[in-house]
Design an enzyme around this catalytic site. Sequence first.
Site, PDB file in Angstrom:
ATOM      1  N   ASP A   1       0.857  -1.186   0.000  1.00 34.01           N
ATOM      2  CA  ASP A   1       0.000   0.000   0.000  1.00 34.01           C
ATOM      3  C   ASP A   1       0.892   1.234   0.000  1.00 34.01           C
ATOM      4  O   ASP A   1       1.510   1.554   0.995  1.00 34.01           O
ATOM      5  CB  ASP A   1      -0.906  -0.007   1.233  1.00 34.01           C
ATOM      6  CG  ASP A   1      -1.863   1.175   1.277  1.00 34.01           C
ATOM      7  OD1 ASP A   1      -1.639   2.171   0.557  1.00 34.01           O
ATOM      8  OD2 ASP A   1      -2.828   1.107   2.038  1.00 34.01           O
TER       9      ASP A   1
ATOM     10  N   HIS B   1      -0.008   7.811   4.192  1.00 37.44           N
ATOM     11  CA  HIS B   1       0.709   7.135   5.268  1.00 37.44           C
ATOM     12  C   HIS B   1       2.174   7.559   5.386  1.00 37.44           C
ATOM     13  O   HIS B   1       2.868   7.105   6.300  1.00 37.44           O
ATOM     14  CB  HIS B   1       0.637   5.618   5.071  1.00 37.44           C
ATOM     15  CG  HIS B   1      -0.755   5.111   4.974  1.00 37.44           C
ATOM     16  ND1 HIS B   1      -1.640   5.170   6.024  1.00 37.44           N
ATOM     17  CD2 HIS B   1      -1.443   4.559   3.940  1.00 37.44           C
ATOM     18  CE1 HIS B   1      -2.803   4.663   5.651  1.00 37.44           C
ATOM     19  NE2 HIS B   1      -2.711   4.293   4.391  1.00 37.44           N
TER      20      HIS B   1
ATOM     21  N   ILE C   1      -1.040   8.962   8.768  1.00 38.39           N
ATOM     22  CA  ILE C   1      -1.724   8.002   9.635  1.00 38.39           C
ATOM     23  C   ILE C   1      -1.178   6.597   9.409  1.00 38.39           C
ATOM     24  O   ILE C   1      -0.552   6.317   8.383  1.00 38.39           O
ATOM     25  CB  ILE C   1      -3.255   8.034   9.428  1.00 38.39           C
ATOM     26  CG1 ILE C   1      -3.628   7.602   8.003  1.00 38.39           C
ATOM     27  CG2 ILE C   1      -3.803   9.412   9.755  1.00 38.39           C
ATOM     28  CD1 ILE C   1      -5.125   7.447   7.772  1.00 38.39           C
TER      29      ILE C   1
ATOM     30  N   GLY D   1      -4.607   1.125   7.978  1.00 40.44           N
ATOM     31  CA  GLY D   1      -5.678   0.388   8.640  1.00 40.44           C
ATOM     32  C   GLY D   1      -5.334  -1.084   8.774  1.00 40.44           C
ATOM     33  O   GLY D   1      -5.629  -1.716   9.787  1.00 40.44           O
TER      34      GLY D   1
END
Length: 183
Positions: free
Chosen positions: A69, A74, A89, A92
């Site tokens: 990803d 991120h 962040i 997930g």
Amino acid sequence: MREETRFVNEEGRLVAVSISGSFLRGVTGFQSKGPQLPQRISVPARPAAAVIEEPTSQEQALIYRLSGDYNSLHADPEIAQTVGFERPILHGLCTFGHSARAVLRSGLVPGGNPAMLRSLTARFSKPAFPGETLVTSLWKEDGSQEIVFQTRVKERGVTVLEGGLAIIGKNSPVVQEALQSKL
């Protein structure tokens, strides 16, 4: 949007099903569109049967990019700020993985055996940031195959995964074989 991916082994036997959904932050008005959402799972009012606390590293999101990803959200502070986050962040999938590991380490899954984990679901409610400590609280009724869990960030006191439900069951020979072949 709902997406379902089926995984089969070399013999064509179903090994796993991954069901995921997507949402757009701030977009509303679609509640009556599409399939009915499942009922939300609430945590019991009693104290948790187990609480697992685990820190993430400041570099966690950059390391986690190895999962494939490459979303700049991120890694790039400017991109994160353009969508309303103070900084990049945590993925997930990383937060979900920490929660899954907490389920296995909780003592509520016999022997912590990953082959006993039949299903794992949760709702992402807030983002976690690299370097924060994830605290997963778990509840299980005696004799039940269901473990309810939620994951919070210790430093900010916010729930990042809610309505978590792990279903445990008989050791799957297909999963056990896959786990042993990776050792």
